[in-house]
Design a protein around this motif. Sequence first.
Motif, PDB file in Angstrom:
ATOM      1  N   TYR A 178       0.869  -1.176   0.000  1.00 26.41           N
ATOM      2  CA  TYR A 178       0.000   0.000   0.000  1.00 26.41           C
ATOM      3  C   TYR A 178       0.900   1.217   0.000  1.00 26.41           C
ATOM      4  O   TYR A 178       1.724   1.391   0.912  1.00 26.41           O
ATOM      5  CB  TYR A 178      -0.881  -0.034   1.251  1.00 26.41           C
ATOM      6  N   THR A 179       0.759   2.080  -1.019  1.00 29.62           N
ATOM      7  CA  THR A 179       1.665   3.211  -1.130  1.00 29.62           C
ATOM      8  C   THR A 179       1.049   4.345  -1.935  1.00 29.62           C
ATOM      9  O   THR A 179       0.119   4.130  -2.706  1.00 29.62           O
ATOM     10  CB  THR A 179       2.998   2.767  -1.782  1.00 29.62           C
ATOM     11  N   GLY A 198       5.448   7.725 -11.565  1.00 28.32           N
ATOM     12  CA  GLY A 198       5.892   6.420 -11.087  1.00 28.32           C
ATOM     13  C   GLY A 198       6.871   6.377  -9.930  1.00 28.32           C
ATOM     14  O   GLY A 198       7.535   5.358  -9.724  1.00 28.32           O
ATOM     15  N   PHE A 199       6.932   7.435  -9.117  1.00 28.13           N
ATOM     16  CA  PHE A 199       7.861   7.449  -7.990  1.00 28.13           C
ATOM     17  C   PHE A 199       7.111   7.490  -6.664  1.00 28.13           C
ATOM     18  O   PHE A 199       6.115   8.195  -6.526  1.00 28.13           O
ATOM     19  CB  PHE A 199       8.815   8.637  -8.094  1.00 28.13           C
ATOM     20  N   ILE A 200       7.625   6.740  -5.676  1.00 30.71           N
ATOM     21  CA  ILE A 200       6.998   6.718  -4.356  1.00 30.71           C
ATOM     22  C   ILE A 200       7.708   7.626  -3.359  1.00 30.71           C
ATOM     23  O   ILE A 200       7.220   7.835  -2.260  1.00 30.71           O
ATOM     24  CB  ILE A 200       6.875   5.286  -3.794  1.00 30.71           C
ATOM     25  N   ALA A 201       8.861   8.129  -3.755  1.00 27.88           N
ATOM     26  CA  ALA A 201       9.627   9.071  -2.922  1.00 27.88           C
ATOM     27  C   ALA A 201      10.597   9.811  -3.830  1.00 27.88           C
ATOM     28  O   ALA A 201      10.900   9.354  -4.940  1.00 27.88           O
ATOM     29  CB  ALA A 201      10.395   8.328  -1.829  1.00 27.88           C
ATOM     30  N   GLY A 261      13.349   9.856  -8.759  1.00 33.30           N
ATOM     31  CA  GLY A 261      13.170   9.435  -7.382  1.00 33.30           C
ATOM     32  C   GLY A 261      13.203   7.939  -7.225  1.00 33.30           C
ATOM     33  O   GLY A 261      13.808   7.229  -8.036  1.00 33.30           O
ATOM     34  N   GLN A 262      12.545   7.460  -6.175  1.00 32.39           N
ATOM     35  CA  GLN A 262      12.476   6.033  -5.865  1.00 32.39           C
ATOM     36  C   GLN A 262      11.284   5.441  -6.627  1.00 32.39           C
ATOM     37  O   GLN A 262      10.152   5.844  -6.393  1.00 32.39           O
ATOM     38  CB  GLN A 262      12.302   5.825  -4.355  1.00 32.39           C
ATOM     39  N   PRO A 263      11.548   4.487  -7.535  1.00 31.55           N
ATOM     40  CA  PRO A 263      10.459   3.963  -8.360  1.00 31.55           C
ATOM     41  C   PRO A 263       9.437   3.151  -7.571  1.00 31.55           C
ATOM     42  O   PRO A 263       9.762   2.537  -6.550  1.00 31.55           O
ATOM     43  CB  PRO A 263      11.166   3.096  -9.395  1.00 31.55           C
TER      44      PRO A 263
END
Length: 180
Positions: free
Chosen positions: A6-7, A13-16, A147-149
């Motif tokens: 869950y994010t 497409g980046f989570i961070a 960023g972080q994918p």
Amino acid sequence: MATLFYTGCSLDGFIATRDHDLTWLTTRSIESERDMGYGTFVPRIGAAVMGASTWQWMLDAGESAFMGGVPTVVLTHREFEPVEGMRFTAADDDDDALRRIHAGLVVAAGDKDVWVVGGGALAARLAGLGLVDEFWVQFAPVTLGEGQPLCPGHVELRLLDVVRNGDFVCTRYAVEESRP
């Protein structure tokens, strides 16, 4: 019982961000108690696993009580202060150890779900081992450029549900197949 990634995710497409910052997620509105919101998701959770960068962000943001006391494993090679209910381990390089950790989290969760809290690489790794059942992704109307994918691995998904919650498009997918 299921294992869920869950994010939140940017449209690109980046989570961070590259430096693991998540504050961009708070720039848009989402209602916690509505469909696929955090407040409706968390009561399902009985145990969790995350990477070190996610845990460090939580500490830096003052969110260390965020996990609400559910048994949690942080996969890390860093040193962190002990926290009740949390286990810190460097077992992330070993597939058999990851399977054992996951099995322990499933037992700890009882009839609730296991949450893969953070780390797209961690989600991809666990999915590649067949240990993730669903991806729940809340897409924010923002692009980060880098960023972080979301998931730096090949995971085939099947769309189960999509809803609008505030400014976010919230999606839920079943994991069909994963490749390392």
